[in-house]
Design a protein around this motif. Sequence first.
Motif, short mmCIF file in Angstrom:
data_model
loop_
_atom_site.label_atom_id
_atom_site.label_comp_id
_atom_site.label_asym_id
_atom_site.label_seq_id
_atom_site.Cartn_x
_atom_site.Cartn_y
_atom_site.Cartn_z
N PHE A 40 -1.46 6.96 13.13
CA PHE A 40 -0.61 6.25 12.17
C PHE A 40 0.84 6.22 12.65
O PHE A 40 1.51 5.18 12.57
N THR A 61 0.86 -1.18 0.00
CA THR A 61 0.00 0.00 0.00
C THR A 61 0.89 1.23 0.00
O THR A 61 2.12 1.12 0.09
N VAL A 120 -5.83 -2.63 12.54
CA VAL A 120 -5.04 -1.86 11.58
C VAL A 120 -3.56 -2.02 11.84
O VAL A 120 -2.74 -2.11 10.90
N THR A 121 -3.17 -2.10 13.11
CA THR A 121 -1.76 -2.32 13.45
C THR A 121 -1.27 -3.64 12.87
O THR A 121 -0.17 -3.71 12.30
N LEU A 142 5.84 0.58 1.81
CA LEU A 142 4.97 1.76 1.80
C LEU A 142 5.40 2.62 0.61
O LEU A 142 6.42 3.30 0.67
N ASP A 172 2.05 5.17 1.43
CA ASP A 172 2.32 5.80 2.71
C ASP A 172 1.34 6.96 2.95
O ASP A 172 1.29 7.90 2.16
N TYR A 213 -0.71 -3.37 9.12
CA TYR A 213 0.53 -2.65 8.77
C TYR A 213 1.78 -3.41 9.16
O TYR A 213 2.86 -3.15 8.60
N ARG A 214 1.65 -4.37 10.07
CA ARG A 214 2.79 -5.28 10.31
C ARG A 214 3.08 -6.10 9.06
O ARG A 214 4.22 -6.50 8.81
N PHE A 231 -6.15 3.53 4.66
CA PHE A 231 -6.12 3.45 6.12
C PHE A 231 -7.55 3.57 6.67
O PHE A 231 -7.96 2.79 7.54
N GLN A 283 3.20 2.89 13.56
CA GLN A 283 4.53 2.64 13.01
C GLN A 283 5.57 2.48 14.12
O GLN A 283 6.46 1.62 14.03
N VAL A 314 2.68 -5.04 6.00
CA VAL A 314 3.01 -4.21 4.84
C VAL A 314 4.50 -4.33 4.53
O VAL A 314 5.34 -3.95 5.34
#
Length: 370
Positions: A357, A182, A216-217, A226, A184, A220-221, A195, A361, A223
């Motif tokens: 966000f 995805t 969501v966390t 970005l 950034d 993104y782990r 997001f 991260q 991902v």
Amino acid sequence: MFYRQWQKWMDSGFWILSHSFLFLLLASLSLSLLLPACNRYTVSPSSFSPADEITPRRQPVELSLVSYAVTRAAYAEIIPLFKEKWHREHHQEVRIRQSYAGSSTQTRAVINGFPADVVHLALALDTNKIQEAGLIQPGWEQEVPNQGIVAHSVGAIVTRAGNPKHIRTWSDLAKPGVSVITADPKTSGIARWNFLALWGAITQTGGTETEALNFVTQVYRNVAVLAKDARESTDLFLRQNQGDVLINYENEMILSAQNGLAKNTLVIIPDVNISIDNPIAIVDKYVDRRETREVAEAFVEFLFTPEAQRAFAKVGFRPLDPIASQKFSPIKKLFNAEDLGGWNNIQDKFFKDNGIFDQIQLEIQNTASR
């Protein structure tokens, strides 16, 4: 003596009259010979009509359009239609200078002096920034139909052919071992929509914000990369074969399929989805300075016409026109930015420095370093 003088006058007058008569006779004969020839080329007044009169040609006018990257294909269809219409109705050529890049990049360029007449950006937040800079008058949303939204899109999940990871909906992106591509949210408008689609998939179906944060966390782990914008994320997934799953605009994937790039993929449109609304606005300060308001307003108005709506639909945008939108699959639960608090609240809550966000991260980095 008087008689002789009178006779001289008479003789002189007769000479004058005789010569005058001769002159008139010759002139009459000449006209009688010329008139038939002239009549062969005479056009009667009844053969003219106002429509046949030549309208004075106006000097060409230049319009500057600044937009986010993925609208390029739509405007390649729409701009020639508008230019032809304007020329037909106003007898004037329109030259449209176009610029396409990430929404935040375009916003900064306009604020810093790029003389855009019309801006079509990924986020109302970006348009509001231009307003705050004094370039767009407050209330721009009310100046055009539908709050300035000429078309919209939704979030799409793209997998490899055969769907080897068995992805069906947003929740599957949090599974262990799924590599996600995805963009950034710090640099890309589409990434913020991605997001919010993930966040809303929980909060708009009865889940809590804590549950949304955990979900969501975890996504993104997974991902792997970005990307800086939607186009780069598409290239990473389709051209460089990175990742198992791509999150992107539906219209971007439709366009990729039309260009032959997505033939080995499966595109999934989740039933719970976000309406990706990208507003258009006239930059008041620049159109007034450049004296282009008339043509700028006409261009924006044209985008809501059926022919422009069909052009948006052709390249994958969901149009406002109900007939043109019939080819798109319906969404069972469609929410928008207002359902999540509106863009000012969204920006402060999720995407400002040290927002949610950034906290996500930081948590991922801390977990990876343990």
